[in-house]
Design an enzyme around this catalytic site. Structure first.
Site, short mmCIF file in Angstrom:
data_model
loop_
_atom_site.label_atom_id
_atom_site.label_comp_id
_atom_site.label_asym_id
_atom_site.label_seq_id
_atom_site.Cartn_x
_atom_site.Cartn_y
_atom_site.Cartn_z
N TYR A 1 0.82 -1.20 0.00
CA TYR A 1 0.00 0.00 0.00
C TYR A 1 0.86 1.26 0.00
O TYR A 1 0.74 2.11 -0.89
CB TYR A 1 -0.91 -0.02 1.23
CG TYR A 1 -2.36 0.26 0.94
CD1 TYR A 1 -3.19 0.77 1.92
CD2 TYR A 1 -2.91 0.00 -0.29
CE1 TYR A 1 -4.52 1.00 1.68
CE2 TYR A 1 -4.23 0.22 -0.55
CZ TYR A 1 -5.04 0.72 0.44
OH TYR A 1 -6.36 0.94 0.20
N GLU B 1 2.50 6.33 -6.98
CA GLU B 1 1.46 7.14 -7.61
C GLU B 1 1.72 8.63 -7.40
O GLU B 1 1.63 9.43 -8.35
CB GLU B 1 0.09 6.76 -7.03
CG GLU B 1 -0.35 5.34 -7.38
CD GLU B 1 -1.59 4.89 -6.63
OE1 GLU B 1 -2.36 5.76 -6.18
OE2 GLU B 1 -1.78 3.67 -6.48
#
Lengths: 247, 346
Positions: free
Chosen positions: A169, A176
């Site tokens: 995660y 990102e």
């Protein structure tokens, strides 16, 4: 953000007409068969991406430019995940349409509106960071669903699903954010996806500002999702003492 | 259970009726008191819906008991649980009991168990409406007068050179002034209060959209509608027609309900032609509201306005369908020709 939907559960067929029950039973079998095929195909697709990544890395000896080797399957299988929103809407998967929609669309946004749309970022290493995170996550997630549908879930798959995210995660989010950040100067320079006044719609949109706001939105959203997954982990995997296992 | 009601209503001169043991739960703190005369006392215990803790116990509740008032008083000993946020129900997950409900008509024995649910902090509907409507009124005017820090400094306090912008401001302001006046003088609300967090949600929606629309309509680079005066005139006609229509419906709905009451009746067309749409639609107030905003969209030719119209339409459709469904459930003779919001379509 890395999409981690809720686990599947079986729809309980209510009491009713025998015929209705049989009809609903048939529909239930059909949807289970369809979901099985869907999840198997997705697992296979992401496995292909993983294999190509490893193969190309070993061949080239560097991370650089690996995006191009998996560009097409990545776009295909990540976009295919939009079907999952439909599954929730139709009711064959008991997750929230809004939550699933949000997760899938954020992935699709990164794939198309950032990585595909801003060609200059495709060489960035940050792209690899989230692609690897997504690949591993999706392989585990779709296997989890596949095995759950078959009612034979190996503990390892369940464990992996609720443990790998701890590293993946943050890794995915970092990739990102770095990618969006890298795209900013190019977006500003070219005015990509932006509309200025005056125009006959009396509307304007600045994609550059929108990307900045998207990055800022990670600040409240990421911790919430992360801690939710941690809570789920505690609930589903339980404490070691509960299983009588010796750590 | 009907036997119990019957028992309570028996005249005193009848022989003491045989004691009918009501279906009571096994775990009870005291046995049900048996009536000495033909009057049955009730006991009421109130449990928390989630934790099942015993919160209150009322004994010797005489029929016809204004039981709910007694319950509310008992619960209000905790000052933060004022009556508006108390939900008292027969089943932990069921619907709230209403103040008018009579204990004897409920499916309970002589020991009634109610469940209490805290509805959270409440705020009155009137307060919410006044706040959420005053915002757009003021915000739009701030943009219209081009208050500093919105547009480039050279445009501060200037006025638009397009007359449609002035018209739009008048229409928008008229709309919200009408809403404020209706809130104060026309509407008769079924519920007194709603959850407090709704005011933040609603105000964000109204104020946010008002700012977004007003920014573009009053922008120095605003482009007037494509078809010029024709487009604006037709749009204005639609807008005014629907405003009058919407007001007519609100008046008609108000007249269905005597002051201070919460009765519900089927609305029918009145002498006012604007209410004749009741023949085809359950919630014509929403139909007219949609029409008004479509008119405003046409008048301003502004995408944010179209967006606002669309979002409002989706929400009003949800409300209209709910209202239509509850009309059908409540009234056997509800006219079948009616649709929730759009005649024959939706």
């Amino acid at each position: 953000m890395a999409a981690s939907g809720a686990g599947t559960s079986r729809a309980v067929h209510g009491a009713g007409d025998a015929l209705q029950r049989r009809q609903r039973g048939a529909a239930g079998h059909l949807s289970t068969a369809y979901l099985l095929i869907y999840n198997v195909v997705m697992t296979a697709g992401w496995l292909v991406i993983a294999v190509v990544l490893v193969r190309e890395y070993l061949a080239k000896g560097t991370y650089h430019g690996l995006y191009y080797s998996i560009e097409k399957p990545l776009k295909f299988f990540q976009t295919g995940a939009v079907l999952e929103i439909l599954h929730c809407a139709v009711g064959i998967v008991p997750s929230s349409v809004v939550l699933t929609g949000f997760q899938v669309m954020s992935r699709v946004f990164l794939t198309w509106a950032v990585t595909h749309g801003v060609r200059e970022v495709q060489n960035e290493d940050s792209v690899l960071l989230f692609v690897v995170a997504w690949t591993v996550t999706e392989i585990v997630r779709y296997s989890f669903y596949t095995f759950s549908l078959l009612n034979h879930l190996p503990y390892f798959v369940k464990w992996a699903r609720y443990t790998f995210f701890i590293v993946l995660y943050p890794m995915g989010v970092t990739g990102e954010l770095l990618t969006i950040y890298a795209s900013l100067p190019h977006v500003q320079r070219t005015g990509l996806y932006s509309l200025t006044l005056p125009n006959k719609y009396n509307f304007s949109f600045d994609y550059h500002t929108f990307l900045i706001l998207t990055m800022v939105s990670y600040i409240p959203l990421f911790p919430q999702l992360y801690f939710h997954m941690l809570r789920q982990r505690r609930k589903i995997l339980g404490r070691p003492e509960q299983y009588g296992k010796v750590e | 259970m009907d036997a119990l009601a019957l028992e309570a209503a028996l005249p005193k001169r009848a022989a003491p009726p045989p004691v009918i043991l009501p279906p009571v739960p096994v775990k009870r703190p005291k046995p049900a008191k048996k009536a000495k005369k033909a009057v049955v006392f009730f006991e009421v215990e109130i449990l928390d819906a989630k934790t099942k803790d015993k919160l209150c116990f009322l004994d010797k509740v005489r029929p016809p008991p204004r039981v709910l008032t007694s319950c509310r008083l008992c619960l209000s000993t905790d000052p933060q649980w004022y009556p508006a946020r108390q939900s008292i129900r027969l089943d932990p997950k069921g619907k709230s009991l209403k103040d008018e409900d009579v204990l004897q008509q409920l499916p309970v024995g002589t020991t009634a168990t109610f469940y209490f649910r805290d509805l959270g902090a409440q705020i009155s509907w009137v307060t919410v409406f006044l706040t959420e409507y005053t915002g757009p009124l003021i915000i739009y005017l701030l943009f219209y007068f081009r208050v500093p820090f919105i547009y480039a400094p050279k445009y501060d306090f200037t006025t638009s050179k397009h007359w449609v912008v002035h018209l739009a401001c008048m229409c928008h302001s008229f709309h919200y002034v009408k809403r404020l006046l209706e809130t104060l003088f026309v509407h008769r609300f079924s519920h007194g209060t709603m959850p407090l967090r709704n005011i933040f949600k609603n105000c964000t929606y109204y104020w946010g959209f008002a700012a977004w629309m007003a920014y573009y309509i009053n922008h120095p680079l605003y482009t007037p509608p494509m078809y010029g005066e024709q487009q604006v005139t037709i749009a204005l006609m639609i807008f005014l027609f629907c405003q009058i229509g919407n007001f007519s419906i609100h008046i008609a709905l108000r007249n269905l309900r005597p002051p201070g009451s919460k009765t519900r009746k089927i609305p029918y067309p009145t002498k006012n032609p604007f209410t004749w749409v009741f023949l085809l639609v359950s919630c014509p107030n929403y139909t007219y509201e949609l029409g008004s905003w479509l008119g405003f969209t046409m008048m301003t030719q502004c995408l944010p306005v179209a967006f606002f119209t669309f979002v409002g339409f989706v929400q009003m459709t949800v409300w209209a369908k709910g209202k239509h469904r509850s009309y059908l459930k409540e009234f056997r003779d509800y006219p079948t020709l009616r649709s929730p919001i759009l005649p024959f379509i939706l």
